[in-house]
Design a protein around this motif. Structure first.
Motif, PDB file in Angstrom:
ATOM      1  N   GLY A   1     -43.457 -53.960  12.148  1.00  0.00           N
ATOM      2  CA  GLY A   1     -44.174 -54.456  10.733  1.00  0.00           C
ATOM      3  C   GLY A   1     -43.165 -55.529   9.797  1.00  0.00           C
ATOM      4  O   GLY A   1     -43.032 -55.453   8.810  1.00  0.00           O
ATOM      5  N   LEU A   2     -43.908 -56.959  10.145  1.00  0.00           N
ATOM      6  CA  LEU A   2     -44.080 -57.951  10.061  1.00  0.00           C
ATOM      7  C   LEU A   2     -45.307 -58.669   9.324  1.00  0.00           C
ATOM      8  O   LEU A   2     -44.849 -59.063   7.749  1.00  0.00           O
ATOM      9  CB  LEU A   2     -42.820 -58.869  11.218  1.00  0.00           C
ATOM     10  N   ILE A   3     -46.372 -57.690   9.778  1.00  0.00           N
ATOM     11  CA  ILE A   3     -47.397 -58.485   9.047  1.00  0.00           C
ATOM     12  C   ILE A   3     -47.933 -57.612   7.479  1.00  0.00           C
ATOM     13  O   ILE A   3     -47.615 -56.087   8.280  1.00  0.00           O
ATOM     14  CB  ILE A   3     -48.356 -58.438   9.954  1.00  0.00           C
ATOM     15  N   ALA A   4     -47.764 -57.913   6.748  1.00  0.00           N
ATOM     16  CA  ALA A   4     -48.839 -57.307   5.964  1.00  0.00           C
ATOM     17  C   ALA A   4     -50.058 -57.728   5.257  1.00  0.00           C
ATOM     18  O   ALA A   4     -50.790 -56.453   5.361  1.00  0.00           O
ATOM     19  CB  ALA A   4     -47.949 -57.968   4.203  1.00  0.00           C
ATOM     20  N   GLN A   5     -50.476 -58.947   5.469  1.00  0.00           N
ATOM     21  CA  GLN A   5     -52.268 -59.085   5.826  1.00  0.00           C
ATOM     22  C   GLN A   5     -52.714 -60.110   6.762  1.00  0.00           C
ATOM     23  O   GLN A   5     -52.072 -60.962   6.278  1.00  0.00           O
ATOM     24  CB  GLN A   5     -52.062 -59.448   4.217  1.00  0.00           C
ATOM     25  N   THR A   6     -53.731 -60.355   6.658  1.00  0.00           N
ATOM     26  CA  THR A   6     -54.612 -61.332   7.964  1.00  0.00           C
ATOM     27  C   THR A   6     -55.541 -61.123   7.472  1.00  0.00           C
ATOM     28  O   THR A   6     -56.713 -60.005   6.486  1.00  0.00           O
ATOM     29  CB  THR A   6     -54.327 -60.360   9.246  1.00  0.00           C
ATOM     30  N   THR A   7     -55.883 -62.480   7.289  1.00  0.00           N
ATOM     31  CA  THR A   7     -58.019 -62.604   7.269  1.00  0.00           C
ATOM     32  C   THR A   7     -58.492 -62.311   7.600  1.00  0.00           C
ATOM     33  O   THR A   7     -60.003 -61.846   7.481  1.00  0.00           O
ATOM     34  CB  THR A   7     -58.242 -64.556   6.628  1.00  0.00           C
ATOM     35  N   HIS A   8     -57.994 -62.037   8.742  1.00  0.00           N
ATOM     36  CA  HIS A   8     -59.743 -61.917  10.303  1.00  0.00           C
ATOM     37  C   HIS A   8     -58.730 -61.694  11.259  1.00  0.00           C
ATOM     38  O   HIS A   8     -57.917 -61.977  12.034  1.00  0.00           O
ATOM     39  CB  HIS A   8     -60.089 -63.353  10.699  1.00  0.00           C
ATOM     40  N   GLU A   9     -57.834 -60.505  11.035  1.00  0.00           N
ATOM     41  CA  GLU A   9     -56.807 -60.181  12.343  1.00  0.00           C
ATOM     42  C   GLU A   9     -57.599 -59.998  13.562  1.00  0.00           C
ATOM     43  O   GLU A   9     -56.737 -60.171  14.292  1.00  0.00           O
ATOM     44  CB  GLU A   9     -56.507 -57.966  11.938  1.00  0.00           C
ATOM     45  N   ASP A  10     -58.984 -59.325  13.960  1.00  0.00           N
ATOM     46  CA  ASP A  10     -58.751 -59.938  15.088  1.00  0.00           C
ATOM     47  C   ASP A  10     -58.937 -61.543  15.672  1.00  0.00           C
ATOM     48  O   ASP A  10     -58.815 -61.104  17.189  1.00  0.00           O
ATOM     49  CB  ASP A  10     -60.952 -58.845  15.729  1.00  0.00           C
ATOM     50  N   GLU A  11     -59.418 -61.437  15.130  1.00  0.00           N
ATOM     51  CA  GLU A  11     -59.938 -63.359  15.728  1.00  0.00           C
ATOM     52  C   GLU A  11     -58.383 -63.520  15.550  1.00  0.00           C
ATOM     53  O   GLU A  11     -58.442 -64.301  16.389  1.00  0.00           O
ATOM     54  CB  GLU A  11     -60.734 -63.845  14.781  1.00  0.00           C
ATOM     55  N   ILE A  12     -57.340 -64.061  14.804  1.00  0.00           N
ATOM     56  CA  ILE A  12     -56.620 -64.184  15.030  1.00  0.00           C
ATOM     57  C   ILE A  12     -55.558 -63.772  15.721  1.00  0.00           C
ATOM     58  O   ILE A  12     -54.553 -63.993  16.558  1.00  0.00           O
ATOM     59  CB  ILE A  12     -55.950 -63.572  13.395  1.00  0.00           C
TER      60      ILE A  12
ATOM     61  N   PHE B   1     -48.685 -61.499  17.854  1.00  0.00           N
ATOM     62  CA  PHE B   1     -49.827 -60.823  17.331  1.00  0.00           C
ATOM     63  C   PHE B   1     -49.174 -59.340  17.472  1.00  0.00           C
ATOM     64  O   PHE B   1     -48.250 -59.393  16.701  1.00  0.00           O
ATOM     65  CB  PHE B   1     -51.239 -60.954  17.260  1.00  0.00           C
ATOM     66  N   ASP B   2     -49.008 -58.951  18.742  1.00  0.00           N
ATOM     67  CA  ASP B   2     -48.236 -57.808  18.855  1.00  0.00           C
ATOM     68  C   ASP B   2     -47.548 -57.290  18.312  1.00  0.00           C
ATOM     69  O   ASP B   2     -47.049 -56.202  17.986  1.00  0.00           O
ATOM     70  CB  ASP B   2     -48.983 -57.402  20.396  1.00  0.00           C
ATOM     71  N   THR B   3     -46.106 -58.244  18.904  1.00  0.00           N
ATOM     72  CA  THR B   3     -45.033 -58.311  19.028  1.00  0.00           C
ATOM     73  C   THR B   3     -44.197 -58.166  17.188  1.00  0.00           C
ATOM     74  O   THR B   3     -43.914 -57.003  16.714  1.00  0.00           O
ATOM     75  CB  THR B   3     -44.709 -59.242  19.095  1.00  0.00           C
ATOM     76  N   LEU B   4     -45.216 -59.486  16.162  1.00  0.00           N
ATOM     77  CA  LEU B   4     -44.881 -58.887  14.799  1.00  0.00           C
ATOM     78  C   LEU B   4     -45.515 -57.575  14.440  1.00  0.00           C
ATOM     79  O   LEU B   4     -44.951 -57.364  13.388  1.00  0.00           O
ATOM     80  CB  LEU B   4     -45.767 -60.655  14.188  1.00  0.00           C
TER      81      LEU B   4
END
Length: 410
Positions: free
Chosen positions: A14-25, A7-10
């Motif tokens: 700069g690959l991540i645009a949106q997440t539904t539950h960032e901390d949980e993911i 997740f940190d790599t992505l």
């Protein structure tokens, strides 16, 4: 295997645009090996650079030990995703969809390891085409609010021009895919381009309502320039991954010619070069940035077309820019009879596809942007004949600073 949380790599790249539950993911990807999926509708017989971003993400995830499922949309393609489209997609037959899906499989295997249980490829035609419509409406349709669906951007933008009921079903079908993969394969996360956000939310909600389970979604940056324009278009159309549609040299040149403002961001997004190495190139300015562009072009071409083709494209580009010739330069063939009779330079360039129209050709010549065999063409009425084809029946045309074409008389 990299111990760093993927997740940190992505995020860092700069690959991540949106997440539904960032901390949980983030926590989930750091402590468990999950099964996730990305869907690809085979609407054409080749993947293009827009799909490439999804393959990059999938490869990052697989490298970190997670299991990808590639979902080929044999069923959803028969309906068509309205997302990002001004008009309804043309309907295509099952046979064409199957042919396209087979081509997708071959191309994806260059990026994703499908050995054993490392990754799975499935086709939603296997369940969607067997559904009973009444059962589907009672089982799935009952969980969707039309009022809420109409607030999503993918539908709002189409309401003025007209949205068919066929396309209105697409979100239900994609949501059902997520639910089906959740039940059959334990999939807990769906990935997609940022334009798929509302469809992903539909699947998460369906799983929650039917199973009471929590599923997750993450979308990724669409490939755009620093000005926000969508990347992946060439003069001939889309930037396809099929070498028959876009040659490895043309593919290489696309990346070699990106704007200075985009090169560092693209190195992070579409290559696997360490961020520490990319950081060194961030210090470059002006002509120095050409090194970063060559590296970007080489790395992406190597991933898509293999190391040998990447080297050939790189060598060809170096030879051309140093004033020489190269066998791997893109070429077009013209009938010798046309050259023997003589043809206006603008007519010839339109015929070989170097310019889309004679009007653009005139502008190009007026701006001193057209060279034939290292000689500037300054007259729009120039006739191309045999005198231009002294070197083994070849003529080298240069459009602007970076576009080269070898015209062969045969």
């Amino acid at each position: 295997m990299n111990n760093k949380n993927v997740f940190d790599t992505l995020k860092e790249r700069g690959l991540i645009a949106q997440t539904t539950h960032e901390d949980e993911i983030r926590e989930l990807l750091g402590k468990e090996k999950i099964t996730f999926y990305i869907g690809f509708d085979p609407t054409a017989d080749s993947l293009h650079i827009g799909h490439f971003m999804q393959l990059i993400v999938m490869k990052h995830m697989q490298n970190a030990g997670h299991r990808p499922i590639v979902l080929l949309g044999g069923g959803t393609t028969m309906v068509g995703d309205p997302t990002g489209k001004a008009d309804m997609r043309p309907m295509i037959t099952q046979e064409v969809i199957q042919h396209n899906a087979d081509n997708f499989k071959k191309q994806m295997s260059k990026f994703i390891n499908f050995d054993g249980e490392n990754a799975i490829m499935v086709n939603n035609a296997d369940w969607l085409l067997k559904l009973n419509y009444i059962d589907f409406l009672r089982d799935v349709g009952v969980h969707f609010s039309v009022n809420r669906m109409l607030t999503f951007e993918c539908f709002k933008t189409r309401l003025e021009k007209g949205l068919s009921f066929l396309e209105f079903n697409y979100m239900l079908m994609q949501s059902y895919d997520f639910y089906k993969l959740h039940k059959d394969y334990g999939v807990i996360m769906e990935f997609g381009g940022d334009d798929q956000w509302s469809n992903i939310l539909g699947g998460i909600e369906l799983i929650r309502r039917k199973d009471g389970k929590q599923a997750y979604g993450m979308t990724f940056t669409l490939l755009t320039t620093s000005e926000g324009k969508k990347m992946g278009k060439t003069e001939k159309g889309a930037l396809w991954l099929d070498p028959e549609k876009v040659s490895p040299y043309e593919f290489y040149q696309y990346w070699r010619n990106v704007d200075d403002a985009d090169v560092i961001r693209l190195l992070k997004l579409v290559t696997f070069l360490p961020l520490e190495e990319i950081a060194e190139y961030e210090k470059c300015e002006g002509a120095e940035l050409n090194k970063a562009k060559c590296l970007l072009a080489y790395e992406v071409t190597k991933m898509v077309h293999g190391e040998e083709e990447a080297k050939k494209a790189n060598d060809a580009a170096m030879a051309i820019f140093s004033g020489g010739n190269a066998a791997d330069m893109p070429s077009e063939t013209v009938d010798a009879s046309i050259i023997n009779a003589g043809i206006n330079v603008l007519d010839l360039l339109v015929q070989v596809g170097l310019i889309p129209s004679k009007a653009e050709g005139r502008r190009l010549i007026q701006q001193n942007g057209l060279t034939v065999n290292n000689e500037k063409i300054s007259d729009v009425s120039t006739i191309i004949d045999n005198t231009y084809f002294e070197n083994e029946n070849e003529m080298i045309v240069k459009k602007g600073k970076k576009k080269f074409l070898k015209i062969v008389k045969a």
